[in-house]
Design a protein around this motif. Structure first.
Motif, PDB file in Angstrom:
ATOM      1  N   ARG A 196      33.827   5.452  22.385  1.00  0.00           N
ATOM      2  CA  ARG A 196      34.883   6.355  22.874  1.00  0.00           C
ATOM      3  C   ARG A 196      34.836   7.697  22.151  1.00  0.00           C
ATOM      4  O   ARG A 196      35.735   8.496  22.281  1.00  0.00           O
ATOM      5  CB  ARG A 196      36.255   5.711  22.670  1.00  0.00           C
ATOM      6  CG  ARG A 196      36.436   4.395  23.416  1.00  0.00           C
ATOM      7  CD  ARG A 196      37.770   3.761  23.064  1.00  0.00           C
ATOM      8  NE  ARG A 196      38.889   4.570  23.537  1.00  0.00           N
ATOM      9  CZ  ARG A 196      40.090   4.580  22.971  1.00  0.00           C
ATOM     10  NH1 ARG A 196      40.311   3.856  21.876  1.00  0.00           N
ATOM     11  NH2 ARG A 196      41.060   5.323  23.446  1.00  0.00           N
ATOM     12  N   SER A 197      33.793   7.929  21.375  1.00  0.00           N
ATOM     13  CA  SER A 197      33.652   9.181  20.609  1.00  0.00           C
ATOM     14  C   SER A 197      34.836   9.394  19.664  1.00  0.00           C
ATOM     15  O   SER A 197      35.466  10.473  19.639  1.00  0.00           O
ATOM     16  CB  SER A 197      33.505  10.387  21.558  1.00  0.00           C
ATOM     17  OG  SER A 197      32.359  10.255  22.361  1.00  0.00           O
ATOM     18  N   LEU A 198      35.152   8.376  18.863  1.00  0.00           N
ATOM     19  CA  LEU A 198      36.240   8.497  17.886  1.00  0.00           C
ATOM     20  C   LEU A 198      35.882   9.585  16.874  1.00  0.00           C
ATOM     21  O   LEU A 198      34.764   9.622  16.347  1.00  0.00           O
ATOM     22  CB  LEU A 198      36.445   7.163  17.166  1.00  0.00           C
ATOM     23  CG  LEU A 198      36.887   5.976  18.027  1.00  0.00           C
ATOM     24  CD1 LEU A 198      37.027   4.717  17.166  1.00  0.00           C
ATOM     25  CD2 LEU A 198      38.204   6.274  18.746  1.00  0.00           C
ATOM     26  N   PRO A 199      36.834  10.472  16.563  1.00  0.00           N
ATOM     27  CA  PRO A 199      36.542  11.586  15.642  1.00  0.00           C
ATOM     28  C   PRO A 199      36.576  11.166  14.189  1.00  0.00           C
ATOM     29  O   PRO A 199      37.255  10.195  13.819  1.00  0.00           O
ATOM     30  CB  PRO A 199      37.661  12.579  15.953  1.00  0.00           C
ATOM     31  CG  PRO A 199      38.804  11.717  16.360  1.00  0.00           C
ATOM     32  CD  PRO A 199      38.201  10.545  17.103  1.00  0.00           C
ATOM     33  N   GLU A 200      35.901  11.929  13.340  1.00  0.00           N
ATOM     34  CA  GLU A 200      35.861  11.635  11.902  1.00  0.00           C
ATOM     35  C   GLU A 200      37.250  11.733  11.279  1.00  0.00           C
ATOM     36  O   GLU A 200      37.573  11.001  10.339  1.00  0.00           O
ATOM     37  CB  GLU A 200      34.901  12.624  11.222  1.00  0.00           C
ATOM     38  CG  GLU A 200      34.652  12.325   9.758  1.00  0.00           C
ATOM     39  CD  GLU A 200      33.602  13.257   9.166  1.00  0.00           C
ATOM     40  OE1 GLU A 200      33.100  14.138   9.910  1.00  0.00           O
ATOM     41  OE2 GLU A 200      33.286  13.117   7.971  1.00  0.00           O
ATOM     42  N   ARG A 201      38.107  12.628  11.831  1.00  0.00           N
ATOM     43  CA  ARG A 201      39.433  12.832  11.230  1.00  0.00           C
ATOM     44  C   ARG A 201      40.314  11.580  11.326  1.00  0.00           C
ATOM     45  O   ARG A 201      41.311  11.450  10.595  1.00  0.00           O
ATOM     46  CB  ARG A 201      40.148  14.011  11.903  1.00  0.00           C
ATOM     47  CG  ARG A 201      40.559  13.771  13.344  1.00  0.00           C
ATOM     48  CD  ARG A 201      41.370  14.945  13.912  1.00  0.00           C
ATOM     49  NE  ARG A 201      41.899  14.682  15.233  1.00  0.00           N
ATOM     50  CZ  ARG A 201      41.222  14.789  16.365  1.00  0.00           C
ATOM     51  NH1 ARG A 201      39.945  15.194  16.334  1.00  0.00           N
ATOM     52  NH2 ARG A 201      41.785  14.517  17.528  1.00  0.00           N
ATOM     53  N   LEU A 202      39.951  10.655  12.246  1.00  0.00           N
ATOM     54  CA  LEU A 202      40.724   9.424  12.372  1.00  0.00           C
ATOM     55  C   LEU A 202      40.582   8.545  11.137  1.00  0.00           C
ATOM     56  O   LEU A 202      41.438   7.705  10.854  1.00  0.00           O
ATOM     57  CB  LEU A 202      40.243   8.653  13.617  1.00  0.00           C
ATOM     58  CG  LEU A 202      40.948   7.347  13.973  1.00  0.00           C
ATOM     59  CD1 LEU A 202      42.429   7.591  14.249  1.00  0.00           C
ATOM     60  CD2 LEU A 202      40.293   6.713  15.191  1.00  0.00           C
ATOM     61  N   PHE A 203      39.511   8.752  10.374  1.00  0.00           N
ATOM     62  CA  PHE A 203      39.218   7.904   9.216  1.00  0.00           C
ATOM     63  C   PHE A 203      39.444   8.696   7.926  1.00  0.00           C
ATOM     64  O   PHE A 203      38.529   8.935   7.138  1.00  0.00           O
ATOM     65  CB  PHE A 203      37.792   7.363   9.319  1.00  0.00           C
ATOM     66  CG  PHE A 203      37.561   6.614  10.600  1.00  0.00           C
ATOM     67  CD1 PHE A 203      37.889   5.272  10.694  1.00  0.00           C
ATOM     68  CD2 PHE A 203      37.062   7.269  11.722  1.00  0.00           C
ATOM     69  CE1 PHE A 203      37.706   4.581  11.878  1.00  0.00           C
ATOM     70  CE2 PHE A 203      36.877   6.581  12.913  1.00  0.00           C
ATOM     71  CZ  PHE A 203      37.199   5.246  12.994  1.00  0.00           C
ATOM     72  N   SER A 204      40.677   9.116   7.749  1.00  0.00           N
ATOM     73  CA  SER A 204      41.057   9.913   6.581  1.00  0.00           C
ATOM     74  C   SER A 204      42.346   9.347   5.994  1.00  0.00           C
ATOM     75  O   SER A 204      43.093   8.627   6.665  1.00  0.00           O
ATOM     76  CB  SER A 204      41.278  11.380   6.990  1.00  0.00           C
ATOM     77  OG  SER A 204      42.359  11.461   7.904  1.00  0.00           O
ATOM     78  N   SER A 205      42.618   9.672   4.735  1.00  0.00           N
ATOM     79  CA  SER A 205      43.853   9.193   4.109  1.00  0.00           C
ATOM     80  C   SER A 205      45.078   9.776   4.805  1.00  0.00           C
ATOM     81  O   SER A 205      46.135   9.141   4.856  1.00  0.00           O
ATOM     82  CB  SER A 205      43.855   9.555   2.621  1.00  0.00           C
ATOM     83  OG  SER A 205      43.729  10.952   2.445  1.00  0.00           O
ATOM     84  N   LYS A 206      44.905  10.966   5.387  1.00  0.00           N
ATOM     85  CA  LYS A 206      46.022  11.581   6.123  1.00  0.00           C
ATOM     86  C   LYS A 206      46.368  10.758   7.353  1.00  0.00           C
ATOM     87  O   LYS A 206      47.538  10.506   7.646  1.00  0.00           O
ATOM     88  CB  LYS A 206      45.656  13.016   6.520  1.00  0.00           C
ATOM     89  CG  LYS A 206      46.821  13.801   7.080  1.00  0.00           C
ATOM     90  CD  LYS A 206      46.420  15.255   7.299  1.00  0.00           C
ATOM     91  CE  LYS A 206      47.614  16.058   7.837  1.00  0.00           C
ATOM     92  NZ  LYS A 206      47.239  17.476   8.065  1.00  0.00           N
ATOM     93  N   ALA A 207      45.327  10.316   8.103  1.00  0.00           N
ATOM     94  CA  ALA A 207      45.564   9.485   9.284  1.00  0.00           C
ATOM     95  C   ALA A 207      46.087   8.105   8.887  1.00  0.00           C
ATOM     96  O   ALA A 207      46.881   7.497   9.609  1.00  0.00           O
ATOM     97  CB  ALA A 207      44.271   9.339  10.076  1.00  0.00           C
ATOM     98  N   LEU A 208      45.643   7.608   7.719  1.00  0.00           N
ATOM     99  CA  LEU A 208      46.128   6.309   7.243  1.00  0.00           C
ATOM    100  C   LEU A 208      47.629   6.369   6.988  1.00  0.00           C
ATOM    101  O   LEU A 208      48.369   5.436   7.294  1.00  0.00           O
ATOM    102  CB  LEU A 208      45.380   5.931   5.962  1.00  0.00           C
ATOM    103  CG  LEU A 208      45.802   4.640   5.256  1.00  0.00           C
ATOM    104  CD1 LEU A 208      45.594   3.428   6.161  1.00  0.00           C
ATOM    105  CD2 LEU A 208      45.019   4.476   3.953  1.00  0.00           C
ATOM    106  N   GLU A 209      48.075   7.498   6.443  1.00  0.00           N
ATOM    107  CA  GLU A 209      49.490   7.659   6.095  1.00  0.00           C
ATOM    108  C   GLU A 209      50.344   8.011   7.308  1.00  0.00           C
ATOM    109  O   GLU A 209      51.507   7.615   7.394  1.00  0.00           O
ATOM    110  CB  GLU A 209      49.623   8.759   5.037  1.00  0.00           C
ATOM    111  CG  GLU A 209      51.000   8.868   4.430  1.00  0.00           C
ATOM    112  CD  GLU A 209      50.998   9.853   3.268  1.00  0.00           C
ATOM    113  OE1 GLU A 209      51.955   9.823   2.484  1.00  0.00           O
ATOM    114  OE2 GLU A 209      50.035  10.633   3.136  1.00  0.00           O
TER     115      GLU A 209
END
Length: 256
Positions: free
Chosen positions: A233-246
């Protein structure tokens, strides 16, 4: 005679390493998004059910990123785990607990810590390169009607795993392990066993749809059932960040 035996052992190691590499290189898409039910099963009690979302992305340079987010029930909703496995084998994990409202790094030495009281250790949720173990092909055995290759894997460095050894039964057609025995303290007696209950091809990729991990000492089980899954699905790199985790709002648009 001794030369013959040494040559045979070397060939077995080469075959084992080649099989481990084929399992690791099995095609599973550039990324995947899945909705999964986790059932914690204990004798004499009703199963405790949890819903979670899993996102995985493999970068071309070899980095593998995984984000897990629980959505139900209320006492675990919002809890997340981010795992970044670098191409060189280094692994880092961070957990987000809504009650604490902050991201906390998981100590790299906490390999044997249980993840949210399941039978999965933090180590089980990390990518493991074939080069981290020595592999040996033990032979063939039938599992659920499938003649499997039996592969033994022992850590190259004792400190890089909570397990002394693992034995996997590999389906030669799909390269999926149909059963894995985990040995912790006693190298002859497994402490945990993973069994694949159901597998399917989804978008051309072999996928484990239903599996059970059993603590052979207590009998406690963790069953993971995939309700839906989508690849590439072309998941972006930004999805795997501490910001997205929070901030789970950052991953809502990618939910299945």
């Amino acid at each position: 005679m001794s030369g013959f035996l040494l040559a045979g052992a070397a060939m077995a190691d080469e075959a084992g390493m080649a099989l481990a590499q084929r399992v690791y290189d099995r095609l599973d898409g550039d990324d995947a998004t899945s909705a999964v039910t986790m059932a914690l099963v204990e004798e004499g009690r009703s199963p405790r059910l949890r819903s979670m979302l899993l996102y995985r992305r493999s970068a071309p340079e070899g980095e593998v990123s995984t984000l897990i987010r629980f959505t139900e029930p209320a006492d675990i909703e919002g809890t997340g785990l981010l795992t970044i496995d670098a191409a060189d084998g280094a692994s880092n994990q961070w957990i987000y607990l809504p009650a604490m409202q902050r991201v906390r790094r998981v100590d790299s030495n906490r390999k044997g810590g249980r993840f949210v009281n399941s039978d999965y250790y933090y180590e089980d949720l990390r990518d493991r390169k074939p080069s981290m173990d020595e592999h040996r092909l033990l032979g063939r055995e039938v599992v659920d009607g499938v003649e499997c290759d039996v592969l033994e894997s022992i850590p190259v460095e004792a400190g890089n795993s909570v397990y002394k050894r693992r034995v996997s039964w590999i389906d030669p057609a799909s390269h999926l392990p149909l059963r894995i025995d985990f040995f912790e303290k006693d190298p002859q007696a497994p402490s945990k066993r993973l069994r694949v209950e159901r597998r399917e091809q989804v978008q051309g990729y072999w996928t484990v749809m239903d599996s059970t991990l059993t603590d052979l000492g207590s009998g406690h089980q963790t069953r993971l059932t995939v309700r839906s899954i989508a690849y590439d699905r072309s998941l972006p790199e930004r999805l795997f960040s501490s910001k997205a985790l929070e901030d789970e709002r950052m991953e809502r648009e990618f939910r299945p």
